[in-house]
Scaffold this motif. Structure first.
Motif, PDB file in Angstrom:
ATOM      1  N   ARG A 253       0.783  -1.509  -0.229  1.00 36.27           N
ATOM      2  CA  ARG A 253      -0.037  -0.254   0.467  1.00 36.27           C
ATOM      3  C   ARG A 253       0.679   1.900   0.174  1.00 36.27           C
ATOM      4  O   ARG A 253       1.912   0.991   0.476  1.00 36.27           O
ATOM      5  N   ARG A 254       0.143   2.606  -0.935  1.00 36.96           N
ATOM      6  CA  ARG A 254       1.040   3.766  -0.885  1.00 36.96           C
ATOM      7  C   ARG A 254       1.112   3.608   0.776  1.00 36.96           C
ATOM      8  O   ARG A 254       0.198   3.824   1.472  1.00 36.96           O
ATOM      9  N   ILE A 255       2.784   4.292   1.207  1.00 32.65           N
ATOM     10  CA  ILE A 255       2.537   5.198   3.121  1.00 32.65           C
ATOM     11  C   ILE A 255       1.441   6.181   3.036  1.00 32.65           C
ATOM     12  O   ILE A 255       1.315   6.337   4.064  1.00 32.65           O
ATOM     13  N   GLY A 256       1.454   6.505   1.953  1.00 37.18           N
ATOM     14  CA  GLY A 256       0.707   8.457   1.785  1.00 37.18           C
ATOM     15  C   GLY A 256      -1.170   8.086   2.490  1.00 37.18           C
ATOM     16  O   GLY A 256      -2.086   8.522   2.446  1.00 37.18           O
ATOM     17  N   ALA A 257      -1.473   6.457   1.295  1.00 35.64           N
ATOM     18  CA  ALA A 257      -2.963   6.016   1.434  1.00 35.64           C
ATOM     19  C   ALA A 257      -4.211   6.464   2.399  1.00 35.64           C
ATOM     20  O   ALA A 257      -4.979   6.807   2.526  1.00 35.64           O
ATOM     21  N   ARG A 258      -3.506   6.020   4.309  1.00 37.87           N
ATOM     22  CA  ARG A 258      -4.143   6.378   5.210  1.00 37.87           C
ATOM     23  C   ARG A 258      -2.829   6.368   5.968  1.00 37.87           C
ATOM     24  O   ARG A 258      -3.667   6.877   7.049  1.00 37.87           O
ATOM     25  N   VAL A 259      -1.888   7.134   5.923  1.00 30.31           N
ATOM     26  CA  VAL A 259      -1.254   8.432   6.696  1.00 30.31           C
ATOM     27  C   VAL A 259      -1.927   8.626   7.936  1.00 30.31           C
ATOM     28  O   VAL A 259      -1.757   9.464   8.525  1.00 30.31           O
TER      29      VAL A 259
END
Length: 372
Positions: A253-259
């Motif tokens: 998953r992209r780190i920025g997706a749910r940070v």
């Protein structure tokens, strides 16, 4: 043992060229006037790393992108002086000890005696104290072995240093392998029981030369649970499953997706700054994979450690100017710190992190590089 290391510039080559090369040169002085040595390791496959004796810092690490163009994939500085101050170098690339991560209240009890450490992170102890291993000068010995070029660093932490009991002899070996990996082997012995938790605090940015943030990097972590924390970032003592939470990285998953999701744990830390409970026993096992779709660079992490601290660069804010004049902005890197769990000396249900005389400590972490 915390001496000057080797200071004469030299290069090991001849028949060793097929296994890579290593060179060394003086790289400034510590604040108290001792010489710092910078080692450069290079493999025939195009990997190149620079490591200095101050803090055991991984200063630079060049790997190729999918087009074969090399780029430096770790944050840091072009000269040694900024590493002397944690405001300009928040553990960039450094070796961390005696105890990586946090200890609640800066206090622990061992064999009936309570030890008070420096409270250098609010009320807690963090990353070894005011002058942990990241702020010490190590001795260095370069080599070219069958697996590739490397450097072995040694440091003797005396009894009472930063409040910890026992004389602790530490050895850390960096090897840039012919198989395309950076291998870090940790070893330690003590003459009295003492907590030990060693790691490397490299800030990864696979874009090369830190050209942008890491929110588009894809992360996979081999963990079913985390150790959740309180508002002071101290583990509560429970293991919490990642399923159905922003901490589920069992698939990429992209780190920025749910940070920035509406999650109490993320609010406490300002993003990811949590210990993941890894699958696997004491043998070397997969821990994580980090991939940058834009450049094709990938690093796969394996370790013998039970935990992995994932830190998404939440406290980077653009105030630090690093290599090449690049300002390191918010979430400009991610740390993947293999470790024992935070606050283990005060959490008996966690894997034990106390080293005893006659029972040497050893640990291995491997960062394997590739492209796709």
């Amino acid at each position: 043992m915390a001496g000057d290391g080797q200071t004469g510039a030299q290069r090991q080559d001849s028949s060793a060229d097929r296994a890579g090369t290593v060179s060394e040169r003086p790289w400034g002085e510590t604040p108290d006037g001792r010489s710092i040595t910078l080692y450069e390791l290079e493999t025939p496959g195009g990997l190149r790393a620079e490591i200095m004796t101050y803090g055991g810092v991984l200063v630079r690490l060049f790997t190729p992108d999918r087009h074969g163009l090399p780029g430096d994939i770790v944050l840091g500085h072009d000269r040694p002086e900024p590493y002397f101050d944690r405001t300009s170098s928040p553990f960039f690339g450094a070796l961390i000890g005696r105890y990586a991560n946090r200890i609640a209240g800066g206090r622990f009890t061992l064999q009936g005696r309570t030890y008070q450490l420096a409270q250098n992170d609010g009320p807690n102890a963090l990353h070894g104290g005011e002058r942990g291993f990241d702020q010490r000068l190590w001795d260095g010995h370069a080599f070219v072995g069958e697996d590739g070029p490397g450097v072995t660093l040694t440091y003797l932490s005396p009894d009472g240093e930063e409040g910890y009991p026992g004389n602790l002899a530490v050895q850390v070996t960096y090897t840039l392998t012919l198989a395309g990996a950076l291998r870090i082997d940790y070893a330690a012995t003590t003459d009295a029981p003492t907590p030990v938790n060693l790691t490397n605090h490299t800030y990864w940015n696979l874009t090369g030369n830190a050209g942008r943030d890491i929110l588009g990097h894809e992360l996979t972590v081999q963990a079913e649970a985390i150790t959740p924390v309180d508002a002071g970032l101290i583990p509560t003592g429970e293991l919490r499953e990642v399923a159905g939470t922003p901490f589920d990285f069992r698939e990429a998953r992209r780190i920025g997706a749910r940070v920035d999701a509406d999650d109490e744990q993320l609010r406490y830390a300002g993003g990811y700054d949590h210990n993941f409970v890894l699958r696997g026993a004491a043998a070397l096992h997969p821990a994580a994979r980090l991939y940058d779709p834009a450049t094709g660079r990938q690093v796969e992490v394996s370790t013998t450690e039970p935990g992995l601290q994932v830190y998404s660069g939440n406290f980077l804010d653009g105030c630090i100017t690093g290599k090449g004049g690049q300002r390191y902005g918010h979430r400009w890197a991610v740390c993947l710190e293999t470790q024992h769990f935070p606050d283990s000396p005060n959490q008996p249900q966690f894997p034990p992190a106390v080293l005893l005389p006659g029972q040497p400590f050893s640990s291995r972490t491997v960062y394997a590089f590739s492209t796709r």
